[in-house]
Motif scaffolding. Structure first.
Motif, PDB file in Angstrom:
ATOM      1  N   HIS A   1      56.198  34.018 -53.555  1.00 43.92           N
ATOM      2  CA  HIS A   1      56.174  34.727 -52.280  1.00 43.92           C
ATOM      3  C   HIS A   1      55.875  33.826 -51.081  1.00 43.92           C
ATOM      4  CE1 HIS A   1      56.926  38.482 -54.143  1.00 43.92           C
ATOM      5  NE2 HIS A   1      56.477  39.229 -53.157  1.00 43.92           N
ATOM      6  N   SER A   2      55.885  32.515 -51.283  1.00 49.68           N
ATOM      7  CA  SER A   2      55.697  31.660 -50.110  1.00 49.68           C
ATOM      8  C   SER A   2      57.010  31.526 -49.354  1.00 49.68           C
ATOM      9  CB  SER A   2      55.188  30.276 -50.540  1.00 49.68           C
ATOM     10  OG  SER A   2      53.887  30.407 -51.057  1.00 49.68           O
TER      11      SER A   2
ATOM     12  N   ALA B   1      52.919  24.509 -60.374  1.00 54.30           N
ATOM     13  CA  ALA B   1      52.621  25.866 -60.840  1.00 54.30           C
ATOM     14  C   ALA B   1      53.362  26.825 -59.916  1.00 54.30           C
ATOM     15  CB  ALA B   1      51.127  26.119 -60.772  1.00 54.30           C
TER      16      ALA B   1
HETATM   17  C1  LIG Z   1      56.003  40.025 -47.880  1.00 56.19           C
HETATM   18  C2  LIG Z   1      54.915  38.973 -47.802  1.00 56.19           C
HETATM   19  C3  LIG Z   1      53.684  39.313 -47.262  1.00 56.19           C
HETATM   20  C4  LIG Z   1      52.675  38.345 -47.159  1.00 56.19           C
HETATM   21  N1  LIG Z   1      51.473  38.713 -46.621  1.00 56.19           N
HETATM   22  C5  LIG Z   1      50.508  37.774 -46.458  1.00 56.19           C
HETATM   23  C6  LIG Z   1      49.238  38.118 -45.896  1.00 56.19           C
HETATM   24  O1  LIG Z   1      48.959  39.276 -45.605  1.00 56.19           O
HETATM   25  N2  LIG Z   1      48.351  37.122 -45.683  1.00 56.19           N
HETATM   26  C7  LIG Z   1      48.631  35.812 -45.989  1.00 56.19           C
HETATM   27  O2  LIG Z   1      47.795  34.946 -45.743  1.00 56.19           O
HETATM   28  N3  LIG Z   1      49.794  35.469 -46.583  1.00 56.19           N
HETATM   29  C8  LIG Z   1      50.728  36.411 -46.824  1.00 56.19           C
HETATM   30  N4  LIG Z   1      51.907  36.061 -47.430  1.00 56.19           N
HETATM   31  C9  LIG Z   1      52.064  34.678 -47.922  1.00 56.19           C
HETATM   32  C10 LIG Z   1      51.598  34.575 -49.372  1.00 56.19           C
HETATM   33  O3  LIG Z   1      50.331  35.188 -49.540  1.00 56.19           O
HETATM   34  C11 LIG Z   1      51.423  33.100 -49.789  1.00 56.19           C
HETATM   35  O4  LIG Z   1      52.587  32.374 -49.537  1.00 56.19           O
HETATM   36  C12 LIG Z   1      51.008  32.977 -51.266  1.00 56.19           C
HETATM   37  O5  LIG Z   1      50.846  31.629 -51.586  1.00 56.19           O
HETATM   38  C13 LIG Z   1      52.022  33.560 -52.221  1.00 56.19           C
HETATM   39  O6  LIG Z   1      51.434  33.660 -53.506  1.00 56.19           O
HETATM   40  P1  LIG Z   1      52.351  33.417 -54.769  1.00 56.19           P
HETATM   41  O7  LIG Z   1      51.571  33.820 -55.975  1.00 56.19           O
HETATM   42  O8  LIG Z   1      53.669  34.008 -54.569  1.00 56.19           O
HETATM   43  O9  LIG Z   1      52.432  31.808 -54.748  1.00 56.19           O
HETATM   44  P2  LIG Z   1      53.743  30.900 -54.820  1.00 56.19           P
HETATM   45  O10 LIG Z   1      54.543  31.093 -53.586  1.00 56.19           O
HETATM   46  O11 LIG Z   1      54.408  31.073 -56.122  1.00 56.19           O
HETATM   47  O12 LIG Z   1      53.056  29.451 -54.769  1.00 56.19           O
HETATM   48  C14 LIG Z   1      52.397  29.051 -53.584  1.00 56.19           C
HETATM   49  C15 LIG Z   1      51.696  27.703 -53.826  1.00 56.19           C
HETATM   50  O13 LIG Z   1      50.641  27.906 -54.747  1.00 56.19           O
HETATM   51  C16 LIG Z   1      50.745  26.990 -55.821  1.00 56.19           C
HETATM   52  N5  LIG Z   1      50.214  27.657 -56.983  1.00 56.19           N
HETATM   53  C17 LIG Z   1      50.552  28.852 -57.499  1.00 56.19           C
HETATM   54  N6  LIG Z   1      49.802  29.112 -58.569  1.00 56.19           N
HETATM   55  C18 LIG Z   1      48.961  28.057 -58.727  1.00 56.19           C
HETATM   56  C19 LIG Z   1      47.967  27.727 -59.678  1.00 56.19           C
HETATM   57  N7  LIG Z   1      47.661  28.537 -60.681  1.00 56.19           N
HETATM   58  N8  LIG Z   1      47.316  26.535 -59.551  1.00 56.19           N
HETATM   59  C20 LIG Z   1      47.613  25.689 -58.548  1.00 56.19           C
HETATM   60  N9  LIG Z   1      48.559  25.961 -57.621  1.00 56.19           N
HETATM   61  C21 LIG Z   1      49.228  27.131 -57.716  1.00 56.19           C
HETATM   62  C22 LIG Z   1      52.239  26.694 -55.918  1.00 56.19           C
HETATM   63  O14 LIG Z   1      52.476  25.463 -56.579  1.00 56.19           O
HETATM   64  C23 LIG Z   1      52.585  26.626 -54.443  1.00 56.19           C
HETATM   65  O15 LIG Z   1      52.209  25.382 -53.931  1.00 56.19           O
HETATM   66  C24 LIG Z   1      52.914  37.006 -47.600  1.00 56.19           C
HETATM   67  C25 LIG Z   1      54.147  36.677 -48.176  1.00 56.19           C
HETATM   68  C26 LIG Z   1      55.144  37.669 -48.282  1.00 56.19           C
HETATM   69  C27 LIG Z   1      56.472  37.306 -48.907  1.00 56.19           C
END
Ligand SMILES: Cc1cc2nc3c(=O)[nH]c(=O)nc-3n(C[C@H](O)[C@H](O)[C@H](O)COP(=O)(O)OP(=O)(O)OC[C@H]3O[C@@H](n4cnc5c(N)ncnc54)[C@H](O)[C@@H]3O)c2cc1C
Length: 445
Positions: free
Chosen positions: A61-62, A56
């Motif tokens: 944003h990871s 998924a």
């Molecule tokens: C600018 C920036 C600021 C940030 N600030 C913070 C912060 O303040 N605190 C913090 O803790 N982190 C922070 N992060 C990190 C971010 O919150 C995590 O990496 C988060 O997972 C990103 O969410 P995403 O929706 O982009 O997930 P993705 O990066 O798209 O996916 C992350 C993981 O989640 C899984 N996943 C996604 N959706 C599902 C689903 N529906 N079911 C099962 N698995 C799923 C994916 O397979 C993957 O393994 C930040 C990142 C950035 C780039």
């Protein structure tokens, strides 16, 4: 906040995707954009039948390659919105593709809010849960601590509702699972009555905030660059009736966009050409950029804009090891400076309450989070490796969505419930449909 800066799904270049920081690129065999739980389950079953792996994706944003796949990519952006609101308990059900920046207003319309948030709101609910995303404040857990139930699409093509009464082991494991147990299609979250936050942002001498005073009532984020003072952001909770005094659109554009992010952009570019001027630029950015106070609904105050791209590593450490960890970090930056390496991004310090979520980075202990960054065009290896040695040596646990080099053998020692998690994983995904190379490293193949 502009959706073009911190936001949007993984940036797509034809069939190739890349993470927000740009550090990882991949091309899935197939992309599916399901619009319902049944379509998710069918897509998982079809992929498993073809022997393809499934990931998924949320907003991409990871910083780690946790969402990367060469199999089927399930983009849940069409699965957005609230499905149920229980005003009596404050529990809401939300589709997992919902971006956090939409969730705040949706909850606000029902007089509710998330008790805490991280420093951006571009992530999806599913992605934020999967990686143990957190904000700051010793009185609050990360997002996974707010979860009271999940609907999962598992490798056998089934849809399961899990909570403390229905398949409780799977529920506990799935609250933070990096997507290794199935696709979260819906989450039930415990919310609180809507509230205001008053933020006070200012520069302070580093000596005055190290060690930080962790106030549960007014949580702080502290950021500091080598050779500069600390910048702090302290949020105080107020009732809705206290009245708002928001950052105006003009001021927000000038302060956040042009000054804060612009100064960072200049620092990063100049630092790459002439590392010696980095400390001076750091002082300008810390003292010179916006000392301010503002008050608004909580979901607008928790978050900030991040238009300058960077790479990040963050470790959760036992609260009591902060001073040793920070001293170690300062020694690392001094050593690197002697070799001409001067990271041009601040160090960020936050805290969170202990929780009981099996793979939460704050499992079983109040935690301090220390995050280190480098501009996306700089090689972070030397800096991150040296910091990681300090943090891991003090029992730190890396953020699951950020850069790190830990593996399954390490995780087994760092998480008391890791063996239980693995047992659930073996039971629910024996064929390893929900994996990739990164998960093979951190959880084992
Ligand atoms: C600018 C920036 C600021 C940030 N600030 C913070 C912060 O303040 N605190 C913090 O803790 N982190 C922070 N992060 C990190 C971010 O919150 C995590 O990496 C988060 O997972 C990103 O969410 P995403 O929706 O982009 O997930 P993705 O990066 O798209 O996916 C992350 C993981 O989640 C899984 N996943 C996604 N959706 C599902 C689903 N529906 N079911 C099962 N698995 C799923 C994916 O397979 C993957 O393994 C930040 C990142 C950035 C780039």
């Amino acid at each position: 906040m502009s959706p073009t800066t911190t936001g949007g799904p993984a940036r797509t270049v034809g069939p190739t995707h890349r993470t927000w920081s740009g550090a990882h690129r991949w091309t899935p065999a197939r992309e599916v954009r399901p619009a319902s739980a049944d379509e998710v389950a069918a897509a998982v079953a079809a992929a498993a039948g073809e022997g393809l792996r499934v990931r998924a994706i949320g907003a991409g944003h990871s910083f780690s390659p946790v969402a990367v796949t060469d199999g089927v990519q399930l983009d849940l952006e069409r699965m957005s919105g609230l499905t149920h609101v229980d005003h009596a308990t404050g529990r809401v059900r939300v589709l997992a593709g919902t971006p956090l920046h939409q969730l705040g207003p949706l909850l606000g319309a029902h007089g509710l809010a998330l008790a805490n948030m991280g420093d951006i709101d571009r992530q999806s609910v599913g992605g934020a849960l999967a990686t143990s995303t957190h904000g700051t404040g010793l009185g609050f857990t990360g997002y996974a601590g707010m979860v009271t139930g999940l609907r999962l699409a598992t490798a056998d093509g089934a849809l399961r509702w899990v909570d403390t009464e229905h398949e409780p082991e799977l529920f506990e494991a799935a609250r933070v699972s990096l997507g290794a147990l199935g696709v979260i299609v819906e989450a039930e979250l415990r919310c609180v009555p809507a509230f205001l936050l008053e933020a006070r942002e200012q520069a302070e001498p580093l000596a005055d905030v190290v060690p930080p005073s962790w106030s549960a009532a007014a949580p702080r984020t502290t950021s500091s660059s080598p050779g500069s003072p600390a910048r702090t952001k302290q949020n105080t909770r107020l009732p809705l009736g206290a009245g708002v005094d928001p950052v105006g659109a003009f001021r927000s554009t000038v302060m956040d966009g042009i000054l804060a992010n612009g100064v960072y952009a200049l620092m990063c570019r100049a630092g790459g050409q002439a590392p010696r001027i980095v400390p001076a630029l750091n002082r300008v950015s810390a003292w010179g950029v916006d000392q301010r106070r503002y008050r608004d609904v909580s979901h607008r105050v928790f978050v900030a804009d991040r238009s300058v791209r960077f790479r990040e590593m963050e470790y959760a450490l036992p609260l009591e090891s902060f001073e040793e960890a920070f001293a170690g970090l300062q020694a690392v930056t001094r050593d690197l400076a002697r070799r001409g390496v001067l990271p041009s991004f601040p160090v960020e310090v936050r805290a969170a309450a202990a929780d009981d979520v099996w793979l939460s980075t704050a499992h079983g202990r109040d935690s301090v989070y220390i995050a280190v960054h480098r501009w996306h065009r700089e090689d972070p290896t030397a800096y991150f490796r040296a910091c990681e040695e300090v943090f891991a040596g003090l029992g730190g646990r890396p953020h699951w969505g950020k850069e790190h080099t830990r593996d399954a053998a390490w995780a087994a020692g760092a998480y008391p419930r890791f063996a239980d998690f693995q047992a659930v994983r073996d039971a629910v995904d024996p064929g390893r449909v929900f994996t990739n190379d990164h998960l093979d490293r951190v959880f084992g193949a």
